[in-house]
Scaffold this motif. Structure first.
Motif, PDB file in Angstrom:
ATOM      1  N   LEU A 155       0.886  -1.223  -0.087  1.00 18.91           N
ATOM      2  CA  LEU A 155      -0.139   0.056  -0.171  1.00 18.91           C
ATOM      3  C   LEU A 155       0.893   1.227  -0.005  1.00 18.91           C
ATOM      4  N   ARG A 156       0.510   2.139  -0.869  1.00 22.48           N
ATOM      5  CA  ARG A 156       1.226   3.406  -0.929  1.00 22.48           C
ATOM      6  C   ARG A 156       0.213   4.432  -1.089  1.00 22.48           C
ATOM      7  N   TYR A 157       0.613   5.708  -1.140  1.00 21.33           N
ATOM      8  CA  TYR A 157      -0.400   6.599  -1.400  1.00 21.33           C
ATOM      9  C   TYR A 157       0.511   7.809  -2.402  1.00 21.33           C
ATOM     10  N   THR A 158      -0.477   8.313  -3.443  1.00 20.79           N
ATOM     11  CA  THR A 158       0.162   9.164  -4.283  1.00 20.79           C
ATOM     12  C   THR A 158       0.411  10.551  -3.372  1.00 20.79           C
ATOM     13  N   PRO A 159       1.001  11.637  -4.011  1.00 25.85           N
ATOM     14  CA  PRO A 159       1.311  12.847  -3.658  1.00 25.85           C
ATOM     15  C   PRO A 159      -0.202  13.638  -3.213  1.00 25.85           C
ATOM     16  N   SER A 160      -1.049  13.349  -3.766  1.00 25.72           N
ATOM     17  CA  SER A 160      -2.357  14.066  -3.474  1.00 25.72           C
ATOM     18  C   SER A 160      -3.139  13.288  -2.421  1.00 25.72           C
ATOM     19  N   GLY A 161      -2.577  11.942  -2.076  1.00 20.61           N
ATOM     20  CA  GLY A 161      -3.360  11.362  -0.869  1.00 20.61           C
ATOM     21  C   GLY A 161      -4.090  10.299  -1.311  1.00 20.61           C
ATOM     22  N   THR A 162      -4.113   9.849  -2.571  1.00 24.23           N
ATOM     23  CA  THR A 162      -4.977   8.591  -2.923  1.00 24.23           C
ATOM     24  C   THR A 162      -4.037   7.326  -2.695  1.00 24.23           C
ATOM     25  N   ALA A 163      -5.106   6.544  -2.336  1.00 21.02           N
ATOM     26  CA  ALA A 163      -4.481   5.118  -1.903  1.00 21.02           C
ATOM     27  C   ALA A 163      -4.472   4.304  -3.186  1.00 21.02           C
ATOM     28  N   VAL A 164      -3.423   3.487  -3.188  1.00 17.49           N
ATOM     29  CA  VAL A 164      -3.064   2.633  -4.318  1.00 17.49           C
ATOM     30  C   VAL A 164      -1.993   1.328  -3.671  1.00 17.49           C
ATOM     31  N   ALA A 165      -2.774  -0.025  -4.109  1.00 17.56           N
ATOM     32  CA  ALA A 165      -2.323  -1.020  -3.440  1.00 17.56           C
ATOM     33  C   ALA A 165      -1.838  -1.905  -4.722  1.00 17.56           C
ATOM     34  N   LYS A 166      -0.633  -2.573  -4.532  1.00 16.57           N
ATOM     35  CA  LYS A 166      -0.152  -3.393  -5.715  1.00 16.57           C
ATOM     36  C   LYS A 166      -0.153  -4.729  -5.136  1.00 16.57           C
ATOM     37  N   PHE A 167      -0.360  -5.875  -5.617  1.00 17.02           N
ATOM     38  CA  PHE A 167      -0.089  -7.215  -5.300  1.00 17.02           C
ATOM     39  C   PHE A 167      -0.079  -8.210  -6.629  1.00 17.02           C
ATOM     40  N   THR A 168       0.485  -9.266  -6.385  1.00 21.49           N
ATOM     41  CA  THR A 168       0.525 -10.284  -7.465  1.00 21.49           C
ATOM     42  C   THR A 168      -0.261 -11.520  -7.330  1.00 21.49           C
ATOM     43  N   LEU A 169      -1.121 -11.758  -8.357  1.00 20.54           N
ATOM     44  CA  LEU A 169      -2.046 -12.923  -8.097  1.00 20.54           C
ATOM     45  C   LEU A 169      -1.471 -14.191  -8.971  1.00 20.54           C
ATOM     46  N   ALA A 170      -1.268 -15.540  -8.369  1.00 22.82           N
ATOM     47  CA  ALA A 170      -1.111 -16.719  -8.949  1.00 22.82           C
ATOM     48  C   ALA A 170      -2.439 -17.117  -9.637  1.00 22.82           C
ATOM     49  N   VAL A 171      -2.496 -17.231 -10.897  1.00 27.88           N
ATOM     50  CA  VAL A 171      -3.313 -17.921 -11.697  1.00 27.88           C
ATOM     51  C   VAL A 171      -3.227 -19.242 -12.317  1.00 27.88           C
ATOM     52  N   ASP A 172      -3.531 -20.234 -11.776  1.00 29.66           N
ATOM     53  CA  ASP A 172      -3.371 -21.489 -12.675  1.00 29.66           C
ATOM     54  C   ASP A 172      -4.145 -21.473 -14.000  1.00 29.66           C
ATOM     55  N   ARG A 173      -3.518 -22.294 -15.002  1.00 30.18           N
ATOM     56  CA  ARG A 173      -4.283 -22.837 -16.204  1.00 30.18           C
ATOM     57  C   ARG A 173      -3.639 -23.954 -16.797  1.00 30.18           C
ATOM     58  N   ARG A 174      -4.709 -24.570 -17.530  1.00 29.57           N
ATOM     59  CA  ARG A 174      -4.248 -26.001 -17.937  1.00 29.57           C
ATOM     60  C   ARG A 174      -3.735 -25.928 -19.385  1.00 29.57           C
ATOM     61  N   GLN A 175      -2.583 -26.800 -19.682  1.00 24.67           N
ATOM     62  CA  GLN A 175      -2.335 -27.055 -21.032  1.00 24.67           C
ATOM     63  C   GLN A 175      -3.493 -28.026 -21.698  1.00 24.67           C
ATOM     64  N   ALA A 176      -4.179 -27.749 -22.753  1.00 21.89           N
ATOM     65  CA  ALA A 176      -4.866 -28.393 -23.298  1.00 21.89           C
ATOM     66  C   ALA A 176      -4.544 -30.027 -23.728  1.00 21.89           C
ATOM     67  N   ARG A 177      -3.342 -29.886 -24.267  1.00 24.29           N
ATOM     68  CA  ARG A 177      -2.885 -31.178 -24.937  1.00 24.29           C
ATOM     69  C   ARG A 177      -2.244 -31.940 -23.920  1.00 24.29           C
ATOM     70  N   ASP A 178      -1.801 -31.560 -22.941  1.00 24.00           N
ATOM     71  CA  ASP A 178      -1.008 -32.563 -21.807  1.00 24.00           C
ATOM     72  C   ASP A 178      -1.615 -32.638 -20.525  1.00 24.00           C
ATOM     73  N   ARG A 179      -2.682 -31.581 -20.423  1.00 18.59           N
ATOM     74  CA  ARG A 179      -3.504 -31.399 -18.961  1.00 18.59           C
ATOM     75  C   ARG A 179      -2.894 -31.288 -17.866  1.00 18.59           C
TER      76      ARG A 179
END
Length: 137
Positions: A17-41
């Motif tokens: 969580l950080r704040y811009t100079p004008s005071g607006t909150a901004v948060a960053k995070f990373t999301l781990a998302v699984d996906r399947r390969q169709a051919r080898d599952r």
């Protein structure tokens, strides 16, 4: 034209969580998302950067932690920047419009009661959202 992204995954670390100079909150995070390969599952994992603004950013920083399951709805944004060697780079990220908490914090974990945060008044099945007019850019 349409630019809509919906993801379900787990946080790889605590939101930053950080704040811009004008005071607006901004948060960053990373999301781990699984996906399947169709051919080898076999499953592969994508690590997707998420940016959240305003009150929703503060809620994410206060109530989410590493490993928490969330659904993110937003838009894909590609931005360019110059790295430390002056090379032009591109970064892809999802600007979240809605973040839905899909599980409860584990006892003693980030966002759990007793961990410095209280979840009182927060419905884990409800959407936390903001209006497009709230975005400061």
């Amino acid at each position: 034209m349409l630019n809509k992204v919906i993801l379900i995954g787990r946080l790889t670390r605590e939101p930053e969580l950080r704040y811009t100079p004008s005071g607006t909150a901004v948060a960053k995070f990373t999301l781990a998302v699984d996906r399947r390969q169709a051919r080898d599952r076999e499953r592969e994992t994508d690590f997707i950067d998420i940016v959240v603004w305003q009150k929703q950013a503060e809620n994410c920083a206060n109530y989410l932690g590493k490993g928490r399951l969330v659904a993110v709805e937003g838009r894909l944004q590609i931005r360019s920047y110059d790295d430390s060697q002056g090379v032009r780079r591109k970064a892809a990220e999802v600007v979240a419009e809605n973040v839905r908490f899909l599980d409860r914090a584990k006892e003693g974990g980030p966002g759990a009661p007793g961990a410095g945060h209280t979840a009182e008044g927060l419905d884990y099945g409800s959407e936390i959202s903001f209006n497009e007019d709230d975005i400061p850019f």
